[in-house]
Motif scaffolding. Structure first.
Motif, PDB file in Angstrom:
ATOM      1  N   GLU A 191       0.839  -1.207   0.000  1.00 57.91           N
ATOM      2  CA  GLU A 191       0.000   0.000   0.000  1.00 57.91           C
ATOM      3  C   GLU A 191       0.872   1.254   0.000  1.00 57.91           C
ATOM      4  N   ALA A 194       2.333   1.808  -3.459  1.00 54.91           N
ATOM      5  CA  ALA A 194       1.341   2.382  -4.372  1.00 54.91           C
ATOM      6  C   ALA A 194       1.168   3.872  -4.118  1.00 54.91           C
ATOM      7  N   GLU A 195       1.121   4.262  -2.843  1.00 56.64           N
ATOM      8  CA  GLU A 195       0.969   5.674  -2.499  1.00 56.64           C
ATOM      9  C   GLU A 195       2.172   6.480  -2.950  1.00 56.64           C
ATOM     10  N   GLY A 198       2.160   6.912  -6.748  1.00 60.07           N
ATOM     11  CA  GLY A 198       1.192   7.929  -7.150  1.00 60.07           C
ATOM     12  C   GLY A 198       1.666   9.339  -6.855  1.00 60.07           C
ATOM     13  N   MET A 226      -3.746  -4.619  -7.035  1.00 57.92           N
ATOM     14  CA  MET A 226      -3.919  -3.377  -6.286  1.00 57.92           C
ATOM     15  C   MET A 226      -3.148  -2.237  -6.942  1.00 57.92           C
ATOM     16  N   GLU A 229      -4.802  -0.945 -10.135  1.00 55.32           N
ATOM     17  CA  GLU A 229      -5.995  -0.120  -9.932  1.00 55.32           C
ATOM     18  C   GLU A 229      -5.642   1.288  -9.470  1.00 55.32           C
ATOM     19  N   ARG A 230      -4.435   1.491  -8.951  1.00 63.36           N
ATOM     20  CA  ARG A 230      -4.127   2.764  -8.308  1.00 63.36           C
ATOM     21  C   ARG A 230      -3.156   3.661  -9.067  1.00 63.36           C
ATOM     22  N   VAL A 231      -2.461   3.112 -10.068  1.00 64.39           N
ATOM     23  CA  VAL A 231      -1.498   3.942 -10.795  1.00 64.39           C
ATOM     24  C   VAL A 231      -1.966   4.110 -12.239  1.00 64.39           C
TER      25      VAL A 231
END
Length: 407
Positions: A191, A194-195, A198, A226, A229-231
């Motif tokens: 997580e 991913a943060e 981004g 995951m 979906e986030r980048v």
């Protein structure tokens, strides 16, 4: 011309394999190459693969060229399996490649074409072929920490190092079952990655070679899904060598996720052009086998059952070896081993100790301490544990001093 050729470096894994083949000792044990071996020491063809091959042979379809993207049904099956239906898969393109290494090289060429001189960050230690492939494509390589001096995950060090990765950089991550360490990030660390991606704008480049052999197929793919979906952009190199047992069929896939259809079309064409100059088109057989399995409910269920059985054997081997090391008085090293997952583990041994393991006990692993857990015959585990304990006892070197680098 050839007189001007300087002595090139030898591949460390195949050099060790050659040494193993030349070793005349009957008790020799090859734990160097990453291939699954059953209890007999053989690398069997999976039953689902064999059945798919029979069906394909009976149909005896044409062997005409498939095109630069390879088998498009295989590409769709890879997107569906790895990314799931809808969502990220709807903004992705895929090109069949010559195994996972071919996918890494095609995507490295795409990076260089898009951003010449890009820096790609890889883990330290890393898969032995990551840096050579990236540098051969003209890219710069930097490293980020992966494990600490005790062989445990180092999320704080990793995130601190990757804090220096910029918007024009790419970060290569192994989606599961890290090679060579067997150490994976926990959910919280994924997580945080991913943060960070981004916020900083760097592009994740995920290498998937062992999904299904760690915690199970769905669990092993969770981090990749995951991230997808986030980048806004991501690169994926997928191998079918290990989880389908298609080592010599060289079956893989390169995937690009993007924010617009136009950019994806350009990326697909760039990958096709790179393939054209490297090998033109990928081999069909392995891709056809995988497609036949994934498109048939019965074959897919049989394959999943076999994959789970392989994972179970690997997990049992690691637990058994850990228990034997602990019983021999090496509890700290046993605990490190027990926390690892997937096909590989990294022993807390120095290169000199790995040489001792090879010379005294005929056990072949890499200088970094990596060995193939899936290659250990169950009945050899007690002997292997005694060998490891023997070289550890020679110097009584603290675990904190034995971190080895390399792949």
């Amino acid at each position: 011309m050839l007189e001007l050729l300087l002595p090139p470096p030898v591949d460390p894994l195949w050099d060790l394999t050659a040494a193993f083949e030349a070793d005349g000792r009957a008790e020799r044990l090859n734990l160097v190459l990453g291939v699954y071996r059953d209890h007999t020491g053989g690398t069997p063809v999976m039953a689902a693969v064999r059945e798919a091959e029979i069906r394909l042979a009976e149909r005896s379809e044409s062997k005409e060229y498939r095109g630069l993207s390879g088998n498009t049904a295989f590409n769709r099956a890879m997107l569906s399996m790895v990314l799931g239906s809808g969502g990220a898969a709807d903004r992705a393109v895929a090109v069949q490649t010559v195994a996972g290494s071919g996918a890494l090289r095609l995507l490295a060429d795409l990076i260089c074409r898009t951003r010449p001189g890009t820096t790609v960050w890889i883990s330290d230690p890393a898969y032995v072929n990551h840096q050579p492939i990236l540098e051969a494509a003209g890219l710069k390589v930097r490293t980020y920490r992966w494990i600490d001096g005790h062989g445990r995950a180092d999320p704080a060090g990793m995130l601190r190092d990757l804090g220096a990765a910029g918007r024009d950089d790419v970060v290569l991550l192994q989606g599961c079952c890290h090679n060579p360490t067997g150490v994976d990030p926990d959910t919280g660390t994924w997580e945080a990655l991913a943060e960070l991606a981004g916020r900083a704008g760097w592009v994740p480049f995920v290498d998937l070679a062992y999904h299904g052999l760690g915690d199970g197929l769905e669990a092993d793919l969770a981090a990749t899904r995951m991230l997808a979906e986030r980048v806004p952009e991501m690169l994926l190199a997928i191998s079918c060598s290990k989880n389908f047992g298609l080592y010599s069929d060289r079956t893989g896939c390169a995937v690009v996720l993007g924010a617009s259809r136009q950019s994806l079309r350009h990326a697909e064409t760039a990958l096709q052009n790179a393939a054209r100059t490297l090998y033109s088109m990928p081999p069909e057989h392995g891709a056809a086998v995988v497609t036949a399995i994934l498109e048939d409910d019965g074959l897919r269920a049989a394959w999943r059952a076999e994959l789970d059985a392989m994972r179970g054997r690997i997990t049992a081997n690691r637990a058994d070896l850990s228990a034997h090391l602990s019983a021999l008085g090496w509890g700290t090293q046993a605990d490190i081993l027990a926390r690892q997952k997937g096909m590989f583990s990294m022993l807390p041994l120095t290169p000199d100790q790995m040489h001792g393991l090879r010379s005294r006990f005929a056990v072949y692993g890499t200088a970094s301490g990596r060995f193939n857990v899936a290659g250990i015959p169950a009945h050899r585990i007690p002997c292997l544990a005694r060998g490891i304990a023997g070289v550890l006892a020679e110097g009584r070197v603290p675990v904190s001093a034995t971190r080895a680098h390399g792949g």
